[in-house]
Write a protein that holds these residues in place. Structure first.
Motif, PDB file in Angstrom:
ATOM      1  N   GLY A 108      34.856  39.987  40.953  1.00 16.15           N
ATOM      2  CA  GLY A 108      35.345  40.195  42.230  1.00 16.15           C
ATOM      3  C   GLY A 108      34.535  41.116  43.086  1.00 16.15           C
ATOM      4  O   GLY A 108      34.074  42.271  42.676  1.00 16.15           O
ATOM      5  N   GLY A 109      34.557  40.837  44.551  1.00 13.99           N
ATOM      6  CA  GLY A 109      33.780  41.608  45.369  1.00 13.99           C
ATOM      7  C   GLY A 109      34.824  42.543  46.056  1.00 13.99           C
ATOM      8  O   GLY A 109      35.733  43.098  45.583  1.00 13.99           O
ATOM      9  N   ASP A 110      34.506  42.586  47.575  1.00 17.41           N
ATOM     10  CA  ASP A 110      35.201  43.417  48.541  1.00 17.41           C
ATOM     11  C   ASP A 110      36.565  42.750  48.595  1.00 17.41           C
ATOM     12  O   ASP A 110      36.697  41.491  48.451  1.00 17.41           O
ATOM     13  CB  ASP A 110      34.530  43.806  49.518  1.00 17.41           C
ATOM     14  N   LEU A 111      37.759  43.522  49.034  1.00 21.49           N
ATOM     15  CA  LEU A 111      39.055  42.977  49.273  1.00 21.49           C
ATOM     16  C   LEU A 111      38.840  42.449  50.659  1.00 21.49           C
ATOM     17  O   LEU A 111      38.717  42.943  51.879  1.00 21.49           O
ATOM     18  CB  LEU A 111      39.811  44.362  49.299  1.00 21.49           C
ATOM     19  N   VAL A 112      39.381  41.159  50.649  1.00 20.03           N
ATOM     20  CA  VAL A 112      39.691  40.533  52.185  1.00 20.03           C
ATOM     21  C   VAL A 112      40.939  40.590  52.373  1.00 20.03           C
ATOM     22  O   VAL A 112      41.809  39.913  51.573  1.00 20.03           O
ATOM     23  CB  VAL A 112      39.082  39.149  52.264  1.00 20.03           C
ATOM     24  N   ARG A 155      50.533  41.934  37.742  1.00 24.03           N
ATOM     25  CA  ARG A 155      50.910  42.926  36.724  1.00 24.03           C
ATOM     26  C   ARG A 155      52.448  43.281  36.899  1.00 24.03           C
ATOM     27  O   ARG A 155      53.231  43.211  36.177  1.00 24.03           O
ATOM     28  CB  ARG A 155      50.233  44.178  36.615  1.00 24.03           C
ATOM     29  N   VAL A 181      51.877  44.703  42.015  1.00 25.57           N
ATOM     30  CA  VAL A 181      50.707  45.275  41.360  1.00 25.57           C
ATOM     31  C   VAL A 181      49.759  44.057  40.907  1.00 25.57           C
ATOM     32  O   VAL A 181      50.460  43.218  40.100  1.00 25.57           O
ATOM     33  CB  VAL A 181      51.021  46.276  40.114  1.00 25.57           C
ATOM     34  N   ILE A 182      48.425  44.107  41.403  1.00 22.81           N
ATOM     35  CA  ILE A 182      47.500  43.236  41.052  1.00 22.81           C
ATOM     36  C   ILE A 182      46.468  43.570  40.294  1.00 22.81           C
ATOM     37  O   ILE A 182      45.954  44.818  40.933  1.00 22.81           O
ATOM     38  CB  ILE A 182      47.225  42.495  42.596  1.00 22.81           C
ATOM     39  N   ALA A 183      45.946  43.195  39.392  1.00 23.92           N
ATOM     40  CA  ALA A 183      45.056  43.890  38.410  1.00 23.92           C
ATOM     41  C   ALA A 183      43.864  43.664  39.173  1.00 23.92           C
ATOM     42  O   ALA A 183      43.547  42.783  39.911  1.00 23.92           O
ATOM     43  CB  ALA A 183      44.969  42.857  37.219  1.00 23.92           C
ATOM     44  N   ARG A 184      43.128  44.824  38.834  1.00 21.92           N
ATOM     45  CA  ARG A 184      41.608  45.057  39.231  1.00 21.92           C
ATOM     46  C   ARG A 184      40.845  44.253  38.858  1.00 21.92           C
ATOM     47  O   ARG A 184      40.929  44.178  37.390  1.00 21.92           O
ATOM     48  CB  ARG A 184      41.434  46.450  39.256  1.00 21.92           C
ATOM     49  N   ARG A 194      39.008  37.847  47.825  1.00 21.74           N
ATOM     50  CA  ARG A 194      37.838  38.690  47.170  1.00 21.74           C
ATOM     51  C   ARG A 194      36.693  38.040  47.891  1.00 21.74           C
ATOM     52  O   ARG A 194      36.443  36.641  47.873  1.00 21.74           O
ATOM     53  CB  ARG A 194      37.617  38.702  45.751  1.00 21.74           C
ATOM     54  N   THR A 195      35.793  38.722  48.348  1.00 22.17           N
ATOM     55  CA  THR A 195      34.420  38.009  48.778  1.00 22.17           C
ATOM     56  C   THR A 195      33.747  37.570  47.355  1.00 22.17           C
ATOM     57  O   THR A 195      33.726  38.089  46.254  1.00 22.17           O
ATOM     58  CB  THR A 195      33.516  39.226  49.325  1.00 22.17           C
ATOM     59  N   ARG A 200      37.555  43.463  36.792  1.00 27.70           N
ATOM     60  CA  ARG A 200      36.884  44.510  36.060  1.00 27.70           C
ATOM     61  C   ARG A 200      35.419  44.646  35.943  1.00 27.70           C
ATOM     62  O   ARG A 200      34.629  45.328  35.483  1.00 27.70           O
ATOM     63  CB  ARG A 200      37.432  44.247  34.355  1.00 27.70           C
ATOM     64  N   SER A 201      34.800  43.496  36.735  1.00 27.49           N
ATOM     65  CA  SER A 201      33.328  43.340  36.754  1.00 27.49           C
ATOM     66  C   SER A 201      32.948  42.840  38.171  1.00 27.49           C
ATOM     67  O   SER A 201      33.818  42.249  38.993  1.00 27.49           O
ATOM     68  CB  SER A 201      32.629  42.275  35.949  1.00 27.49           C
ATOM     69  N   ALA A 202      31.513  42.950  38.416  1.00 21.78           N
ATOM     70  CA  ALA A 202      31.360  42.855  39.796  1.00 21.78           C
ATOM     71  C   ALA A 202      31.310  41.162  40.023  1.00 21.78           C
ATOM     72  O   ALA A 202      31.549  40.646  40.918  1.00 21.78           O
ATOM     73  CB  ALA A 202      29.967  43.251  40.225  1.00 21.78           C
ATOM     74  N   ALA A 261      39.913  41.369  57.616  1.00 21.18           N
ATOM     75  CA  ALA A 261      39.396  42.613  57.559  1.00 21.18           C
ATOM     76  C   ALA A 261      38.781  42.669  55.947  1.00 21.18           C
ATOM     77  O   ALA A 261      39.205  41.990  55.204  1.00 21.18           O
ATOM     78  CB  ALA A 261      40.315  43.834  57.484  1.00 21.18           C
ATOM     79  N   LEU A 317      45.435  47.207  42.386  1.00 23.67           N
ATOM     80  CA  LEU A 317      45.996  46.935  43.916  1.00 23.67           C
ATOM     81  C   LEU A 317      47.529  46.744  43.846  1.00 23.67           C
ATOM     82  O   LEU A 317      48.002  46.019  43.129  1.00 23.67           O
ATOM     83  CB  LEU A 317      45.170  45.597  44.398  1.00 23.67           C
TER      84      LEU A 317
END
Lengths: 309, 309
Positions: free
Chosen positions: B39-43, B20, B29-32, B143-144, B34-36, A28, A42
Motif C-alpha cells: 500500500g502507498g499513500d492514502l487517497v 478489523r 478500523v481498517i488494517a494498515r 491506496r496509490t 504492512r509493506s510498501a 486528496a 486507519l
C-alpha cells in the motif's frame, strides 16, 4: 459556485504536512506514515447533519453548524481513542439561500479552528447546490495508537464505569459548542488500562445499554453518582421534571463513557488527569440490562431511554 | 430504525480481510498495510448525491441510486489511479418515505455488487431520517500504487490526449449504470507512462479545461477524433442538435481523460489493453485554453461548456 468556493478554500486552508494533494484534484492524497510508531490502523467515521434535524439554520450561525459537524465526527474518533489525521467535507447547499457561498464559508469558518486544534487536515470535499435543505456530511480519518482501538466490546463484569464531564441538557448550547474529548481519550487510553469506551451521543442509559450488548454484560448505575450538568438542573427546574432523567436520556452530551478495572478507575479519578473531570457512575455486571442503585440502596431495572435515530 | 438497518447490514455485508472493526462501534478500523508493496499513500474522496439533483427517486430504483453514488466515488479513485480499499456511507432518508429501511436496503443492494467487484469494504456509515429529500453521501478510500497518484497537473505540451469509451448522452442511462474505470486506470497507469489523468464528470471540454489549468498548458481537440456515443447521436437526432456538442458538454460520462507522450499514446491505442477502447482526441499545447481542429483543418477557439456545480 464550486470554483469560487474552492479558490477561497485553497487560500484559506492551512497546509498540513501529511497532505500531499489537497483541493483541486479528483481526490486528496494523504502521506502514509512510514513507521509503526507514527501510525497504526486507519480509523474512519462519517456523520451527516441536516437542517431541521440536527440544527436550525434560522437560529444558529453557520460556523456553529460547521463546528458541530466536525466535532461530532472527531468525537467518534475520540470514542475509539484514535488520533485524528484528516477530514473530508461534503456539502449540499440550499439553492434558496441568499448566498450559498457565504453559507459554505461560514460552515468552514467553524471547522477550521477545530481542525487546527487537533492537527487535522481538511483534505477535500464536495460541494453541491440543490433544492433541499442544508446537509453537512463529514468523514473523519484517524489512526490508532500503539494501544490499538478502544472498543465498545471490551468491558468485563466488575469493571467500573466512568464518564467524563457532566451529562444532560446539551440542547441549551453544549450540543453546538462542545469540544470533542479527543485529547482526553488519547491521554487516558495511553496512561490507564481501559477496557471499553464510546462517546455518549444518545443519552447515557441508551449508550451504556449498547456498550453492555457489545460486551455481553449488564451494568449497575449509582443514582447518586451521576454527574448532572447545570443545564440539566435548569431544564428540570423550568419544566418541573427530573434532572437525573435529563442526564440519562438527553442526546448529544459528546462525553466519554469508559470502563476499567475498579482500582484503575479509582486511580483515574484520584489522579485528575483531565480538566473535564471523571466520575465513576457504576459497575459492569454479569447478565444483561441496566440496573439503577437508588439513594436508599434499592436496585431497580432501568429502561434505556434516549435518542433513537 | 438505524438498529434494524445495522442488523441487516451486519448479516449482509461480506467480510473483508482489511476490516478489523466494521459496523456497530463508533468508527471502523481498517488494517494498515504492512509493506510498501501492499500500500502507498492514502487517497480519499467524497461525493454527495441528492434526490431531485442527481437522480429522481420517483423514476429510479434505489439500487441504481446506490450504485451510482458508489460508482461516482470509485471513479474519482480511478481518476487518481488509486486502488479502492473501503467506503463509508452516510444516508439522510426522507421520513415521508413509505418504508425508509427498505429504501436504505435498496441503496445498499446497489452498492454491494460494485464494492465486491472492486474488493472494497463497506466499512461503516451513518443513517438518519429527516424531513428533507434523500441524500446519499459516500466517502471512498484507496491506496496509490507504486507509480504514485495520477494527477491533473502532470500534462506537458505535446502530450497526446486520450479518452476511454465514448462520450455524451449519459442522461439516457449510462449515468446510472456505468462501471467506474478503476481496473482500466490501474492497468494503464502500471503499463504506460501516463503524464496526467482525471475522470470526465462535467463534460470533456470543461474537464479538459480544468486539466489544462492544473497543468499550465492549452489543448487542441480534433473534431473528427471525438468518440461520440450512440446515445449522444440519438439525442442529437431527436432534438435536431449536434452530437459533437453532447460529447463535449454532457455531464456524467465517467470516462478517463489521460495524457501521455504521443508515441506512448499510439502504443496504448494499438495494444488495445482495455475493452472500453481508447481514443486519441488531440494534443496538449503551449499556452492556455482549448482549440478545436475542424474537419477542414481550421483551428478555432473552443469555449468550455458543461455542467458547472
Amino acid at each position: 459556485m464550486e470554483r469560487e468556493l474552492v479558490d477561497w478554500l485553497r487560500a484559506t486552508l492551512p497546509r498540513h504536512p501529511l497532505l500531499r494533494v489537497g483541493l483541486g484534484d479528483d481526490a486528496a492524497v494523504i502521506a502514509r506514515e512510514r513507521s509503526a510508531a507514527e501510525g497504526g490502523d486507519l480509523v474512519v467515521t462519517t456523520d451527516s447533519l441536516g437542517d431541521g434535524s440536527h440544527f436550525l439554520l434560522t437560529e444558529v450561525e453557520p460556523r456553529w453548524v460547521g463546528h458541530k459537524c466536525l466535532a461530532a465526527n472527531l468525537s467518534d474518533l475520540a470514542a475509539m481513542a484514535a488520533r485524528p489525521t484528516a477530514v473530508v467535507v461534503s456539502l449540499m447547499l440550499p439553492r434558496s439561500h441568499a448566498d450559498p457561498v457565504a453559507l459554505a464559508r461560514g460552515l468552514y469558518a467553524g471547522m477550521l479552528p477545530l481542525a487546527e486544534r487537533f492537527d487535522t487536515a481538511i483534505a477535500g470535499g464536495d460541494t453541491n447546490c440543490w433544492d433541499g435543505p442544508l446537509t453537512v456530511s463529514v468523514t473523519a480519518l484517524g489512526r490508532t495508537t500503539e494501544r490499538g482501538p478502544l472498543l465498545r466490546s471490551g468491558a468485563q463484569p466488575g469493571d467500573a464505569i466512568l464518564v467524563s464531564g457532566e451529562l444532560g441538557g446539551s440542547i441549551t448550547g453544549h450540543h453546538l459548542d462542545f469540544i470533542p474529548r479527543v485529547a482526553e481519550a488519547l491521554l487516558l487510553h495511553e496512561r490507564y488500562d481501559l477496557h471499553a469506551g464510546m462517546d455518549i451521543t444518545d443519552g447515557l442509559s441508551l449508550d451504556l445499554s449498547r456498550l453492555c450488548i457489545a460486551s455481553g454484560c449488564g451494568a449497575v448505575l449509582d443514582e447518586q453518582a451521576i454527574p448532572i450538568s447545570a443545564a440539566a438542573e435548569q431544564l428540570a427546574a423550568a419544566s418541573g421534571g427530573d434532572a437525573l432523567s435529563h442526564a440519562f436520556s438527553d442526546g448529544e452530551d459528546f462525553e466519554l463513557l469508559l470502563t476499567a478495572p475498579q482500582e484503575v478507575a479509582e486511580a483515574m479519578v484520584a489522579d485528575r488527569p483531565v480538566e473535564c473531570g471523571l466520575t465513576i457512575v457504576g459497575q459492569m455486571a454479569e447478565g444483561q440490562g441496566l440496573t439503577l442503585r437508588t439513594a436508599d440502596g434499592k436496585q431497580e431495572a432501568l429502561e434505556p431511554t434516549g435518542y433513537w435515530h
